[in-house]
Design a protein around this motif. Structure first.
Motif, PDB file in Angstrom:
ATOM      1  N   VAL A 165      -9.325   7.665   1.653  1.00 20.05           N
ATOM      2  CA  VAL A 165      -9.872   6.951   0.518  1.00 20.05           C
ATOM      3  C   VAL A 165      -8.637   6.025   0.110  1.00 20.05           C
ATOM      4  N   ILE A 166      -8.901   4.647   0.289  1.00 20.79           N
ATOM      5  CA  ILE A 166      -7.934   3.417  -0.281  1.00 20.79           C
ATOM      6  C   ILE A 166      -8.833   3.147  -1.759  1.00 20.79           C
ATOM      7  N   ILE A 167      -7.889   3.258  -2.763  1.00 17.09           N
ATOM      8  CA  ILE A 167      -8.491   2.758  -3.856  1.00 17.09           C
ATOM      9  C   ILE A 167      -7.573   1.652  -4.586  1.00 17.09           C
ATOM     10  N   LEU A 168      -8.379   0.836  -5.174  1.00 14.21           N
ATOM     11  CA  LEU A 168      -7.915  -0.684  -5.876  1.00 14.21           C
ATOM     12  C   LEU A 168      -7.641  -0.267  -7.399  1.00 14.21           C
ATOM     13  N   SER A 169      -6.153  -0.554  -7.599  1.00 15.77           N
ATOM     14  CA  SER A 169      -5.851  -0.255  -9.051  1.00 15.77           C
ATOM     15  C   SER A 169      -4.800  -1.241  -9.509  1.00 15.77           C
ATOM     16  N   ARG A 170      -4.804  -1.581 -10.634  1.00 14.54           N
ATOM     17  CA  ARG A 170      -3.849  -2.548 -11.349  1.00 14.54           C
ATOM     18  C   ARG A 170      -2.355  -1.977 -11.683  1.00 14.54           C
ATOM     19  N   GLN A 171      -2.590  -0.821 -11.443  1.00 14.34           N
ATOM     20  CA  GLN A 171      -1.198  -0.001 -11.740  1.00 14.34           C
ATOM     21  C   GLN A 171      -0.917   1.069 -10.486  1.00 14.34           C
ATOM     22  N   ALA A 224      -5.374  -8.203  -1.931  1.00 14.67           N
ATOM     23  CA  ALA A 224      -5.602  -6.754  -1.731  1.00 14.67           C
ATOM     24  C   ALA A 224      -6.467  -6.562  -0.474  1.00 14.67           C
ATOM     25  N   ALA A 225      -7.515  -7.359  -0.206  1.00 11.39           N
ATOM     26  CA  ALA A 225      -8.306  -7.172   0.925  1.00 11.39           C
ATOM     27  C   ALA A 225      -7.497  -7.283   2.150  1.00 11.39           C
ATOM     28  N   ALA A 226      -6.605  -8.253   2.267  1.00  9.12           N
ATOM     29  CA  ALA A 226      -5.682  -8.595   3.379  1.00  9.12           C
ATOM     30  C   ALA A 226      -4.689  -7.621   3.423  1.00  9.12           C
ATOM     31  N   ASP A 227      -4.192  -6.819   2.383  1.00 15.72           N
ATOM     32  CA  ASP A 227      -3.307  -5.675   2.539  1.00 15.72           C
ATOM     33  C   ASP A 227      -4.150  -4.429   2.842  1.00 15.72           C
ATOM     34  N   ILE A 228      -5.529  -4.336   2.700  1.00 15.52           N
ATOM     35  CA  ILE A 228      -6.186  -3.225   3.185  1.00 15.52           C
ATOM     36  C   ILE A 228      -6.595  -3.518   4.736  1.00 15.52           C
ATOM     37  N   LEU A 229      -6.665  -4.777   5.148  1.00 18.22           N
ATOM     38  CA  LEU A 229      -7.187  -4.761   6.758  1.00 18.22           C
ATOM     39  C   LEU A 229      -5.683  -4.821   7.455  1.00 18.22           C
ATOM     40  N   GLY A 230      -4.751  -4.957   6.941  1.00 16.61           N
ATOM     41  CA  GLY A 230      -3.555  -4.847   7.675  1.00 16.61           C
ATOM     42  C   GLY A 230      -3.135  -3.411   7.895  1.00 16.61           C
ATOM     43  N   MET A 260       0.727  -1.027  -0.040  1.00 14.04           N
ATOM     44  CA  MET A 260      -0.061   0.129   0.171  1.00 14.04           C
ATOM     45  C   MET A 260       0.800   1.142  -0.024  1.00 14.04           C
ATOM     46  N   GLU A 261       0.573   2.240  -0.733  1.00 18.21           N
ATOM     47  CA  GLU A 261       1.355   3.533  -0.927  1.00 18.21           C
ATOM     48  C   GLU A 261       0.927   4.535  -0.015  1.00 18.21           C
ATOM     49  N   ASN A 262       1.476   5.480   0.459  1.00 20.10           N
ATOM     50  CA  ASN A 262       1.122   6.695   1.273  1.00 20.10           C
ATOM     51  C   ASN A 262       1.472   6.101   2.645  1.00 20.10           C
ATOM     52  N   ARG A 263       1.549   6.864   3.709  1.00 17.97           N
ATOM     53  CA  ARG A 263       1.709   6.473   5.117  1.00 17.97           C
ATOM     54  C   ARG A 263       0.596   5.828   5.700  1.00 17.97           C
ATOM     55  N   ASP A 264       0.976   5.267   6.847  1.00 16.40           N
ATOM     56  CA  ASP A 264       0.170   4.011   7.537  1.00 16.40           C
ATOM     57  C   ASP A 264      -1.421   4.566   7.669  1.00 16.40           C
ATOM     58  N   LEU A 265      -2.312   4.103   7.398  1.00 18.98           N
ATOM     59  CA  LEU A 265      -3.688   4.429   7.312  1.00 18.98           C
ATOM     60  C   LEU A 265      -4.184   4.478   8.938  1.00 18.98           C
ATOM     61  N   ASN A 266      -3.586   3.528   9.703  1.00 21.04           N
ATOM     62  CA  ASN A 266      -3.838   3.663  11.087  1.00 21.04           C
ATOM     63  C   ASN A 266      -3.638   4.853  11.736  1.00 21.04           C
ATOM     64  N   GLU A 267      -2.357   5.417  11.526  1.00 18.36           N
ATOM     65  CA  GLU A 267      -1.854   6.704  11.958  1.00 18.36           C
ATOM     66  C   GLU A 267      -2.778   7.972  11.633  1.00 18.36           C
ATOM     67  N   ALA A 306     -14.531 -10.402   2.269  1.00 21.85           N
ATOM     68  CA  ALA A 306     -13.160 -10.437   2.847  1.00 21.85           C
ATOM     69  C   ALA A 306     -13.016  -8.931   3.700  1.00 21.85           C
ATOM     70  N   LEU A 307     -13.712  -8.109   3.358  1.00 25.95           N
ATOM     71  CA  LEU A 307     -13.638  -6.700   4.171  1.00 25.95           C
ATOM     72  C   LEU A 307     -14.701  -6.508   5.356  1.00 25.95           C
ATOM     73  N   LEU A 308     -15.754  -7.251   4.973  1.00 22.32           N
ATOM     74  CA  LEU A 308     -16.899  -7.051   5.973  1.00 22.32           C
ATOM     75  C   LEU A 308     -16.633  -7.113   7.606  1.00 22.32           C
ATOM     76  N   PRO A 309     -15.613  -8.301   7.789  1.00 25.53           N
ATOM     77  CA  PRO A 309     -15.264  -8.259   9.361  1.00 25.53           C
ATOM     78  C   PRO A 309     -14.865  -6.814   9.868  1.00 25.53           C
ATOM     79  N   ALA A 310     -14.277  -5.995   8.740  1.00 28.55           N
ATOM     80  CA  ALA A 310     -13.809  -4.839   9.366  1.00 28.55           C
ATOM     81  C   ALA A 310     -14.785  -3.670   9.396  1.00 28.55           C
ATOM     82  N   MET A 311     -16.157  -3.876   9.206  1.00 28.80           N
ATOM     83  CA  MET A 311     -17.272  -3.047   9.119  1.00 28.80           C
ATOM     84  C   MET A 311     -17.921  -3.129  10.206  1.00 28.80           C
ATOM     85  N   GLY A 312     -18.273  -2.108  11.287  1.00 27.69           N
ATOM     86  CA  GLY A 312     -19.132  -2.166  12.314  1.00 27.69           C
ATOM     87  C   GLY A 312     -20.516  -1.407  12.022  1.00 27.69           C
ATOM     88  N   ALA A 313     -21.217  -1.284  13.060  1.00 28.73           N
ATOM     89  CA  ALA A 313     -22.506  -0.606  13.070  1.00 28.73           C
ATOM     90  C   ALA A 313     -22.334   0.742  12.439  1.00 28.73           C
TER      91      ALA A 313
END
Length: 274
Positions: free
Chosen positions: A42-48, A72-78, A1-8, A123-130
């Motif tokens: 925003v996290i975008i998915l792209s082939r390039q 890609a889903a695993a990378d996003i969740l990480g 994933m590009e750019n700085r850590d999304l958790n931060e 794959a991403l549903l576990p990361a979504m809450g109410a």
């Protein structure tokens, strides 16, 4: 994933995190721009690999390859263990008559238009809450059969069914599920579609600009609507045709006449701009 850590970024600014597919297309680009202006990360998915943009991170993904989607889903969740909005904006259409269908083309349309949204949601549903929201940018082909684009039609009908079932499933968890059904949009995708024998019905009304659809998608992301159509007429008429094949067959000659007239007007507008 590009750019700085999304958790931060999430902890520092409490910005809502949105995942968007199809972000490099005409509608997707406008949507991502609107989202970042509204304060989303925003996290975008792209082939390039794409140039870095403020508030945007890119995950490499080929939506025709389900292994790539899962990775890609695993990378996003990480990087973003909590996701607020998931927008399925990617789509492809390659018109071909039945009897001349190409297996590779069939597979790629079904993958991008149906399988990938299902895989990514799963794959991403576990990361979504109410309060989370899943938005499917579908097509009028999901409620109105397009002769000559049967595979695309089948995929979009299937996507509508998945979204409706998912909405029932996630209602107790207070995760919203919405679908938006744009009419034709003035994008390179529409141009490519028409160059390969696309449906004239795209031009019954003038194609809308991508920015208009992007605003509608963003509004859908921030509302509780389940299904959004371009107009009340589009919604009522297409559903009536689904219920009554005689009505559909009676309407087709008039629709074709209006569509041909609209297509000629569209070509004249394009010629005057060039």
């Amino acid at each position: 994933m590009e750019n700085r850590d999304l958790n931060e970024k999430k902890g520092a600014s409490s910005r809502r995190i949105a995942v968007v597919t199809g972000a490099t297309g005409g509608i997707g680009q406008a949507l991502v721009r609107d989202m970042t202006q509204r304060g989303y990360t925003v996290i975008i998915l792209s082939r390039q690999s794409l140039p870095q943009m403020p508030g945007v991170s890119t995950v490499r993904c080929d939506l025709t390859d389900m292994d790539s989607v899962r990775q890609a889903a695993a990378d996003i969740l990480g990087q973003a263990p909590q996701i607020d909005i998931l927008v399925h904006c990617a789509g492809i259409i390659t018109p071909q008559p039945v009897g001349q269908l190409d297996s590779v083309t069939m597979a790629s349309q079904i993958a991008v238009d149906l399988s990938a949204p299902i895989e990514l949601t799963n794959a991403l549903l576990p990361a979504m809450g109410a309060g989370g929201h899943i938005v499917f940018v579908n097509s009028m082909a999901a409620v109105f059969p397009l002769a000559g684009s049967s595979v695309y039609t089948a995929a979009k009908f299937g996507l509508r069914g998945f979204a409706r079932a998912l909405e029932q499933e996630l209602r107790p968890r207070r995760i919203r599920v919405s679908s938006i059904y744009p009419a034709s949009v003035n994008t390179p995708m529409l141009k490519r579609e028409m160059e390969t024998g696309g449906s004239m019905y795209n031009f019954i009304d003038p194609p809308l600009e991508p920015e208009v659809i992007a605003r509608r998608i963003l509004k859908c992301c921030e509302s509780a609507s389940r299904e959004t159509f371009s107009s009340v007429f589009d919604k009522l008429f297409t559903h009536a045709c689904l219920l009554s094949m005689p009505l559909l067959n009676l309407s087709l000659p008039i629709m074709k006449m209006l569509a041909r007239r609209g297509y000629r007007a569209h070509q004249r507008r394009d010629s005057s701009r060039s």
